[in-house]
Design a protein around this motif. Structure first.
Motif: not given
Length: 462
Positions: A331-335
């Motif tokens: 799972i990958e996230t960018r903020t």
């Protein structure tokens, strides 16, 4: 000579016994929701059944504490703790709750360790306040009706919220908050309104929550809190009488039964945990898959009190994982805008956060290691892959994934976090996480010790 106490009447004895029997009947109806398909339980695996009995016992505990509370003589207590986890709770949070009557005025007094990070400043070395704190005053308690119809807009609202980004704190870490139906003229301190009109209905604040969210489990510590109704010292609390005891017993049973029944239906029908349903949330949001997709997560979204509750300053995303021993979920996230809090957590299908004391079943922004491209990547699997950012399922084959980004002021929609999830073979984890640092068994043991120590502090009962 002391006079003997008068004998109880037969009517009193029978009435109290009947109330107790009603409570036990409600406990039985709560238990039925563990394995009666008509009440929407998770699939009846051995582990799901075992955890289901613990889950129901937790709601019984919570119901006892709530029914014994007195809104005119309140005290903060743990609304969720390891013994009664539920509602896909945040494993990085302390949930405190207190019943009040918003027709009266109350004063909260508190003290925090160093709070500079609440104002965007660098924290001091050593013990600090929680990463983020929010007080919310609701006109009702999610799930108490036992029916999904309570989620209609306007049924229940927050009359007020106050978080750590706005909380006025003295240099010594002390603060106070006035909770009242009206703000006194000229009052400029911390204030929470306890009565508010919405859609032509006046709502009275009944349940005050305080969430304390932690990033640095080694150094962030709890608030000291008290709440007193203004003038309580002038009015000694009357003793309980038979009518009050009857009401208490029936409330214990009612709360436990209704909470279990509501959240089972919520998970199955509203969240669509086991597939899309007619009129479900995916249909209303225009999604082409269940709101809780398998081995994927729904788009970041705002969930409010009308959809079963949730922290008002959060952006949420959720889904489910369903993995074999030789599979993993990356799972990958960018903020684009860094939140005040960021956490990723797993839960079983009852909505209980997984054991976060003995396992890394959650990893927040303090502990996750960021890749050179600026993305944060977590890997969910049943066994240790030997790399950083591993989130353990604790052996639960099918469960919830949840992510929370906390923003006191929501960013523009085009700057919301992004999120992707993909199922990969266990043996290919490092190919999908090429920058992940290798973690030794000794480091895992040190991480577990840190978790044990933090949980000891977070849930101390003295």
């Amino acid at each position: 000579m002391r006079m003997p106490h008068p004998e109880s009447t037969a009517a009193t004895r029978e009435a109290l016994r009947a109330a107790f029997d009603d409570m036990i009947q409600c406990f039985q109806e709560a238990r039925d929701a563990i394995d009666d398909p008509a009440l929407y339980p998770p699939p009846p695996t051995d582990r799901n059944l075992a955890e289901g009995y613990r889950y129901v016992a937790g709601f019984m505990l919570n119901a006892i504490e709530r029914a014994l509370a007195d809104p005119l003589y309140p005290r903060f207590r743990r609304a969720i703790q390891p013994m009664n986890r539920s509602t896909i709770d945040n494993a990085d949070a302390v949930y405190l709750g207190v019943e009040i009557d918003g027709n009266y005025s109350y004063r909260i007094r508190g003290r925090a360790a160093d709070t500079r990070h609440w104002r965007g400043e660098a924290p001091a070395a050593g013990t600090t306040a929680p990463q983020y704190v929010i007080f919310e005053l609701a006109s009702g308690y999610s799930g108490d009706s036992g029916k999904l119809s309570e989620m209609q807009p306007g049924t229940r609202i927050n009359t007020s919220t106050l978080d750590s980004s706005k909380l006025q704190v003295e240099a010594d870490g002390s603060f106070d908050i006035l909770v009242a139906p009206e703000q006194p003229e000229g009052y400029s301190g911390n204030f929470m309104l306890s009565k508010r009109s919405s859609r032509g209905v006046e709502h009275v604040g009944r349940f005050l929550t305080c969430r304390e969210l932690f990033h640095d489990w080694a150094n962030q510590d709890l608030l000291d809190l008290e709440i007193l109704r203004i003038g309580c010292e002038q009015e000694p609390r009357p003793p309980i009488d038979p009518a009050g005891a009857e009401h208490m017993l029936r409330e214990i049973g009612r709360i436990a039964r209704n909470q279990v029944h509501f959240w089972n239906a919520f998970n199955t029908i509203t969240l669509e945990t086991y597939g899309q349903v007619p009129g479900g949330i995916s249909e209303r949001m225009g999604l082409d898959k269940p709101f809780m997709p398998v081995n994927d997560m729904n788009p970041p979204n705002v969930l409010g009190i009308a959809t079963g509750g949730g922290q008002s300053s959060n952006i949420y995303a959720g889904g489910t994982y369903l993995l074999e021993d030789d599979e993993a979920l990356v799972i990958e996230t960018r903020t684009p805008i860094e939140p005040h809090f960021l956490g990723f957590h797993l839960a079983n299908l009852w909505g209980e956060s997984l054991d976060f004391e003995s396992y890394p079943s959650n990893i927040n922004a303090h502990f996750v290691e960021t890749d050179p491209d600026g993305a944060r990547r977590w890997v969910v699997c049943h066994r240790d892959p030997g790399v950083a950012n591993w989130v353990s399922t604790t052996g639960v084959l099918h469960g919830y994934t949840s992510r929370r980004w906390t923003y006191p002021e929501p960013p523009p929609k085009e700057q919301w976090p992004t999120l992707t999830a993909r199922k990969v073979p266990f043996d290919d984890i490092r190919a999908h996480m090429p920058h992940a640092r290798i973690v030794t068994a000794e480091e895992r043991a040190a991480q577990r010790l840190l978790r044990h120590r933090h949980v000891q502090r977070r849930y101390r009962q003295y």
